[in-house]
Design an enzyme around this catalytic site. Structure first.
Site, PDB file in Angstrom:
ATOM      1  N   LYS A  43       0.840  -1.205   0.000  1.00 44.87           N
ATOM      2  CA  LYS A  43       0.000   0.000   0.000  1.00 44.87           C
ATOM      3  C   LYS A  43       0.876   1.256   0.000  1.00 44.87           C
ATOM      4  CE  LYS A  43      -0.390  -0.548   5.017  1.00 44.87           C
ATOM      5  NZ  LYS A  43      -1.217  -1.102   6.100  1.00 44.87           N
ATOM      6  N   TYR A 264      14.893  29.859  10.092  1.00 44.39           N
ATOM      7  CA  TYR A 264      13.711  30.596  10.526  1.00 44.39           C
ATOM      8  C   TYR A 264      13.591  30.648  12.045  1.00 44.39           C
ATOM      9  CZ  TYR A 264      11.655  30.484   5.811  1.00 44.39           C
ATOM     10  OH  TYR A 264      11.395  30.651   4.489  1.00 44.39           O
TER      11      TYR A 264
HETATM   12  C1  LIG Z   1      -0.497  -2.078   6.703  1.00 50.98           C
HETATM   13  C2  LIG Z   1      -1.074  -3.380   7.043  1.00 50.98           C
HETATM   14  C3  LIG Z   1      -0.272  -4.530   7.112  1.00 50.98           C
HETATM   15  C4  LIG Z   1       1.229  -4.468   7.028  1.00 50.98           C
HETATM   16  O1  LIG Z   1       1.713  -4.000   8.254  1.00 50.98           O
HETATM   17  P1  LIG Z   1       3.283  -3.842   8.567  1.00 50.98           P
HETATM   18  O2  LIG Z   1       3.311  -3.450   9.989  1.00 50.98           O
HETATM   19  O3  LIG Z   1       3.781  -2.781   7.655  1.00 50.98           O
HETATM   20  O4  LIG Z   1       3.918  -5.147   8.301  1.00 50.98           O
HETATM   21  C5  LIG Z   1      -0.902  -5.747   7.309  1.00 50.98           C
HETATM   22  N1  LIG Z   1      -2.237  -5.824   7.455  1.00 50.98           N
HETATM   23  C6  LIG Z   1      -3.043  -4.735   7.426  1.00 50.98           C
HETATM   24  C7  LIG Z   1      -4.511  -4.895   7.620  1.00 50.98           C
HETATM   25  C8  LIG Z   1      -2.490  -3.480   7.230  1.00 50.98           C
HETATM   26  O5  LIG Z   1      -3.276  -2.399   7.235  1.00 50.98           O
END
Ligand SMILES: *Cc1c(COP(=O)(O)O)cnc(C)c1O
Length: 386
Positions: A43, A264
């Site tokens: 993702k 800044y």
């Molecule tokens: C993002 C996600 C994962 C992966 O998690 P990591 O901690 O990056 O390994 C797995 N399952 C779901 C439902 C997620 O949202």
């Protein structure tokens, strides 16, 4: 990514992405997951490294199942991997989104009775059925059916055949804290669910969950961040290799007198004559403002802020990170070791992702996924050639 950013001659930042390390990490996680199958969670543009590079490399390493967050990510992944099994964690929003997912051959992870009804109705109207996954919330209060809803569904679905689940899953809230009692209670709830959906593959573990032990891996694991070199569980030795090195080009070197202020807000007064490297990265590139050396009242995690690595030296960020530029104090680096045009590492081979993340008061996940679009991204294999 714009064409300009892809041109190495004029980019202010570069990401070096080690696809061999990515493949090795997948194989290591697959081995730890066995006999379960390791899927890959890609993702958010494969955690910021770029789906178009990560997905084919993972497929070549043997991965056949992928998870994305949103249907649009699934459509993009389908174009890259025509034969992959692609699960979409958001599920379907309505009939229109179901149509898009059907056309791309995506498997929705259905999160509510309403989503199940949308998917079932869509296919009933077409005299057909298509696979889906069912997500059960065992303790996140985020997405998913309640345990009771899921048990009821399992009892009913045998008779009315409204949907065809091929996977039942849940997500751990505290997998990065192995001793947390929640891991056990979620595991027990999930075991009840799994029994109710007998014959259907089940999945509970994200990256950290894989390290909780074999009773957490079931038939399918869902590693994400660990694939990309992130530390899934603090305090255990990270068996995985870093995948991303982020660097910024030093565009000016300044010699500034003691007593002057920098950046800044004039939040830092130089207590010695100081050599400053002005690097072409800033919060617009995902180099968080919280990494400022000073002047960020909300950050409590690390008082001193971020560091860079140049010419064999780790050097502190000086004053506030700005939109496009960050100042580093390179006074302690031998003169002539650094020249304008050189690259300074932000995190990667020498500064662990987690260390930079901690300095920003955040986690590696957020640093990776907020890498901006101005970077020149290049692949490298572990032997160093491009
Ligand atoms: C993002 C996600 C994962 C992966 O998690 P990591 O901690 O990056 O390994 C797995 N399952 C779901 C439902 C997620 O949202």
């Amino acid at each position: 990514m714009s064409a300009a950013a892809a041109d190495p001659r004029i980019a202010g930042g570069r990401l070096t992405i080690d696809l061999d390390a990515l493949a090795a990490n997948y194989r290591a996680l697959a081995q730890r997951s066995a006999p379960a199958i390791a899927a890959a969670v890609v993702k958010a543009d494969a955690y910021g490294i770029g789906l178009e590079r990560a997905a084919p490399a993972l497929a070549a390493a043997g991965c056949t199942r992928f998870f994305v967050a949103l249907p649009g990510e699934g459509v993009k992944l389908r174009q890259l991997l025509p034969g992959a099994e692609i699960f979409v964690l958001s599920g379907v929003f309505d009939e229109a989104s179901a149509a898009v997912m059907a056309e791309a051959g995506l498997v929705p992870v259905l999160n509510s009775l309403n989503q199940i009804e949308i998917w079932a109705r869509f296919w009933r109207a077409r005299g057909s059925r298509r696979p889906c996954a069912i997500h059960v919330d065992t303790g996140m209060s985020r997405l998913g059916l309640t345990v009771d809803e899921a048990l009821g569904l399992a009892a009913r679905n045998g008779s009315d055949h409204a949907i065809t689940p091929i996977l039942v899953m849940s997500h751990l809230a505290c997998a990065d804290t192995p001793d947390h009692p929640k891991n056990r209670t979620q595991l027990e709830s999930f075991q009840r669910i799994r029994q109710a959906f007998s014959g259907v593959d089940s999945s509970l573990a994200n990256s950290a969950g894989i390290f909780l032990g074999p009773e957490f891996t079931f038939e399918v694991t869902r590693p994400g961040v660990a694939l990309f070199g992130g530390v899934a569980v603090e305090g255990i030795e990270n068996p995985l290799r870093p995948v991303v090195t982020a660097e910024a080009r030093i565009i000016q070197i300044r010699h500034v007198r003691a007593g002057e202020t920098a950046s800044y807000g004039a939040t830092v007064t130089l207590d010695r004559d100081t050599v400053i490297a002005v690097a072409a990265t800033g919060y617009a590139d995902g180099y968080h403002r919280a990494l400022s050396g000073s002047g960020v009242p909300l950050r409590e995690a690390v008082a001193a802020g971020g560091t860079g690595f140049v010419a064999g030296h780790e050097v502190p960020v000086l004053g506030r990170v700005t939109m496009d530029l960050t100042l580093f104090d390179i006074t302690d680096v031998p003169e002539d070791a650094v020249t304008e045009g050189d690259w300074i590492e932000l995190f990667g081979a020498n500064i662990p992702l987690e260390k930079a993340a901690k300095a920003a008061g955040t986690i590696g996940y957020e640093l990776l996924t907020s890498l901006g679009r101005r970077y020149w991204r290049r692949n490298v294999n572990s032997t160093g050639s491009q």
